[in-house]
Structure formats: C-alpha cells, structure tokens
Design a protein around this motif. Structure first.
Motif, mmCIF file in Angstrom:
data_model
loop_
_atom_site.group_PDB
_atom_site.id
_atom_site.type_symbol
_atom_site.label_atom_id
_atom_site.label_comp_id
_atom_site.label_asym_id
_atom_site.label_seq_id
_atom_site.Cartn_x
_atom_site.Cartn_y
_atom_site.Cartn_z
ATOM 1 N N ALA A 67 -2.521 7.124 -8.968
ATOM 2 C CA ALA A 67 -3.398 8.185 -8.475
ATOM 3 C C ALA A 67 -3.730 9.173 -9.590
ATOM 4 O O ALA A 67 -4.875 9.635 -9.699
ATOM 5 C CB ALA A 67 -2.749 8.909 -7.303
ATOM 6 N N LEU A 68 -2.745 9.484 -10.428
ATOM 7 C CA LEU A 68 -3.013 10.384 -11.559
ATOM 8 C C LEU A 68 -3.975 9.750 -12.562
ATOM 9 O O LEU A 68 -4.839 10.438 -13.118
ATOM 10 C CB LEU A 68 -1.705 10.772 -12.246
ATOM 11 C CG LEU A 68 -0.846 11.780 -11.494
ATOM 12 C CD1 LEU A 68 0.499 11.955 -12.184
ATOM 13 C CD2 LEU A 68 -1.563 13.110 -11.359
ATOM 14 N N GLY B 20 -6.268 7.580 -11.743
ATOM 15 C CA GLY B 20 -7.558 7.638 -11.060
ATOM 16 C C GLY B 20 -8.177 9.020 -11.156
ATOM 17 O O GLY B 20 -9.382 9.168 -11.383
ATOM 18 N N TRP B 21 -7.346 10.051 -11.005
ATOM 19 C CA TRP B 21 -7.844 11.426 -11.142
ATOM 20 C C TRP B 21 -8.317 11.682 -12.573
ATOM 21 O O TRP B 21 -9.373 12.266 -12.785
ATOM 22 C CB TRP B 21 -6.758 12.436 -10.774
ATOM 23 C CG TRP B 21 -7.178 13.835 -11.056
ATOM 24 C CD1 TRP B 21 -8.004 14.612 -10.293
ATOM 25 C CD2 TRP B 21 -6.839 14.617 -12.202
ATOM 26 N NE1 TRP B 21 -8.181 15.831 -10.904
ATOM 27 C CE2 TRP B 21 -7.475 15.855 -12.072
ATOM 28 C CE3 TRP B 21 -6.043 14.373 -13.318
ATOM 29 C CZ2 TRP B 21 -7.342 16.854 -13.024
ATOM 30 C CZ3 TRP B 21 -5.910 15.364 -14.269
ATOM 31 C CH2 TRP B 21 -6.563 16.592 -14.111
ATOM 32 N N SER C 33 -11.623 9.994 -13.107
ATOM 33 C CA SER C 33 -12.717 10.725 -12.461
ATOM 34 C C SER C 33 -13.044 12.000 -13.225
ATOM 35 O O SER C 33 -14.212 12.385 -13.334
ATOM 36 C CB SER C 33 -12.380 11.036 -11.005
ATOM 37 O OG SER C 33 -11.334 11.989 -10.914
ATOM 38 N N LEU D 204 -12.984 16.410 -8.234
ATOM 39 C CA LEU D 204 -12.251 16.055 -7.019
ATOM 40 C C LEU D 204 -12.238 17.194 -6.012
ATOM 41 O O LEU D 204 -12.410 16.979 -4.815
ATOM 42 C CB LEU D 204 -10.818 15.657 -7.378
ATOM 43 C CG LEU D 204 -9.896 15.267 -6.233
ATOM 44 C CD1 LEU D 204 -10.413 14.013 -5.550
ATOM 45 C CD2 LEU D 204 -8.492 15.047 -6.734
ATOM 46 N N VAL E 110 -9.257 8.103 -7.028
ATOM 47 C CA VAL E 110 -7.840 8.456 -6.841
ATOM 48 C C VAL E 110 -7.178 7.474 -5.876
ATOM 49 O O VAL E 110 -6.069 6.995 -6.127
ATOM 50 C CB VAL E 110 -7.702 9.911 -6.362
ATOM 51 C CG1 VAL E 110 -6.285 10.213 -5.916
ATOM 52 C CG2 VAL E 110 -8.120 10.886 -7.452
ATOM 53 N N GLY F 265 -4.234 4.840 -6.875
ATOM 54 C CA GLY F 265 -2.955 4.829 -6.168
ATOM 55 C C GLY F 265 -2.623 3.457 -5.610
ATOM 56 O O GLY F 265 -1.491 2.983 -5.714
#
Length: 78
Positions: free
Chosen positions: A22-23, A25-26, A29, A36, A52, A56
């Motif tokens: 997830a990090l 993905g963030w 982005s 976000l 995100v 994940g």
C-alpha cells in the motif's frame, strides 16, 4: 515450529506485505501526481485510491507466495 509461531509468522507477513504494498502504491500515485487526500472524489483521487488498493493486494500476494516458497524449502530440506 509451533502453531502459535506459525500463526504469528502468517499474520505478520500478511500485514507487512499489505502495508508495504500500500505504501508503494501511495508512493507511485504521489510520483504520478495523483493526490490521495484531495477534497472530493475526483479522477486523480480515485486513481490514487485504486493504486493504493492494488499495491496492498499485490503486497499481500507476494507475502503469501514467500510463505509458500519458504514452506516448500523447509519440507524439501527434511
């Protein structure tokens, strides 16, 4: 390995895989310029949320495949 240790390894690796993915993905982005936490649900905000979530999910799958490979290596070495 005891059952408690096995469950702790499973839960911990799942959590680390999901949060790490997830990090990533963030971060992806953010690099792409998607915000976000932008107010409302614009296209860039939705794209960031999707990245995100995708990150994940991929991180979780990688953690599970790592555990499977580790279990296979442990069983073949016995």
């Amino acid at each position: 390995m005891s059952t408690a240790q096995q469950l702790l390894l499973e839960g911990g690796s799942d959590a680390l895989g999901f949060v790490g993915g997830a990090l990533l993905g963030w971060g992806t982005s953010h690099v792409l310029g998607f915000e976000l936490f932008a107010p409302g649900y614009g296209a860039t905000s939705l794209a960031a949320i999707a990245l995100v979530g995708l990150g994940g999910g991929l991180g979780l799958q990688l953690a599970r495949r790592w555990r499977q490979a580790r279990a296979a290596a442990d069983s073949s070495s016995r």
